[in-house]
Design a protein around this motif. Sequence first.
Motif, PDB file in Angstrom:
ATOM      1  N   ASP A  98      -6.741  -0.572  63.612  1.00 30.34           N
ATOM      2  CA  ASP A  98      -7.392   0.004  62.756  1.00 30.34           C
ATOM      3  C   ASP A  98      -6.594   0.751  62.341  1.00 30.34           C
TER       4      ASP A  98
ATOM      5  N   ARG B  23      -5.779   2.598  59.367  1.00 32.14           N
ATOM      6  CA  ARG B  23      -6.725   4.138  58.213  1.00 32.14           C
ATOM      7  C   ARG B  23      -6.154   4.849  58.168  1.00 32.14           C
TER       8      ARG B  23
ATOM      9  N   THR C  38      -5.112   7.039  54.350  1.00 26.71           N
ATOM     10  CA  THR C  38      -5.527   8.007  53.850  1.00 26.71           C
ATOM     11  C   THR C  38      -3.988   8.882  53.576  1.00 26.71           C
TER      12      THR C  38
END
Length: 512
Positions: free
Chosen positions: A162, A166, A170
């Motif tokens: 995860d 992420r 981003t």
Amino acid sequence: MPAVSIYILWGLTLLLSIGAFVAVFVLYKQSRKKVSPAVSQEELPQLEEMKAKGREILLEARDEALRIKREAESEAQKRRAEVSKLESRVSQKEEWIDKRIGASEEREKSLSLREKAQAESEKKIEEIKREQLEKLQRVSGLTKEEAKNIILTAVEKNLKSDIARRIKETEEEIKFEADRKAKEILVTAIQKVSTEYVAEYTTSTIALPDDEMKGRIIGREGRNIRTFENLAGVNVEIDETPGVITLSSFDGVRREVARRAMEKLIADGRIQPARIEEVVAKSQRDVDKIIREAGEQLVYETGVTGLPSEIIDLLGRFKFRTSYGQNMIAHTLEVVNIGKVLANEIGTDVKIVKAACLLHDIGKVLTADTEGSHTQIGADILRRHKISERIIQAMESHHEEKPFTSIEGILVNVADAISGARPGARYEDYESYVKRISELENIAASFDGVEKTFALQAGREVRVIVIPQKVDDNGIVTLAHGIAKRIHDEVVYPGMVKVTVIRENRAVEVAK
């Protein structure tokens, strides 16, 4: 209190009655004494009238006493009723308080019983839990710690996936929003700035007319060379190389003074301690004049005004100062030009950016004499000379030693990085270069799953090849961030270092 009032009223009534009777009696006696036999028959009606009045007064007093008595009895009865009512209310409140106290005691007793029952239940639950864990361990063949490690490993793997996802999302979002505008601004700034550099070192070489001059420079028992080194603050290196001597010093100003003095002494031919002292002093005055002119020229070219003369003199010392082999005046001009273009493109305060770019490295000319980083030294110098705090805050964050407080500070940082990172702008000695390259490769190789590391483009990129079985696609993002952070924290380098992590699978088969 009511009984006392009754007694008082009774007393007053009795006193009034007695007073009325005494008054009638006294009047009667006086009238008898005054009555003579001759006039007694004439005054007899008056006496009777006086008697009647006395009786009336007595009756009125008696009636008044009865009235007062009745009022007193009524008041006493009323007060007794009020007292009875208050006593009733107090009695009711006492009963209510007794009931509440009893209810509270019952609740406390109930809570105590419930706590005891809860403690017993928790104890039973712990026993059941322990029994179930023992059964589970026997069935699974794993201890509690082994099972915990398996669960933690699975959770860590999921979290790692995860986090990597992420981070990647981003980064893509930030790049999508900022890449186009950043490239446009930086390209515009770089296109408008064009300067040339010549790498400068910490030594100066002076040609000699003949090798006999070496002996004259050394002097009897070395007195000439010792005097020159002490006065000029440099090392004079004389070896077997024909026709040259070398002056060595990390202070560019001292080296320039020594070079000029030595050339004058060689041209004059009179080399002795007194003459050396005279020539070095004159060369120092000449260099001071050059420094002032260089500072004024630098301030003029950058368009920054209102600086104290002491600051201008420090800026003039840039002429004889280098950083990584890059001349400080050339570097400062380039940083000012880049910062000015960036400020115009973004629309921020151009004057603040120009002044901060001009002064950002002023502390470097005093780092040999003062403790601390050149950024902090420069900020202290500027504050002593009452330079604007906005300019100081913008310049003292250009190496991120302090957090950015304005857009101008960020632009100074970017302009300095562009100037220093341009290929060929700076020079490093061979040993420092090799040490930095080794540090980059060793840091990258210290991470788990790394197979090979290569430092490319003179240490501006680190390429890492990982073992596919140990690092998955999500893991390479986390690995790249970890390596970049370690390099940022542990290695001193000019500009930026790019970290590239490569993961690939290969299948090889041989046809026979």
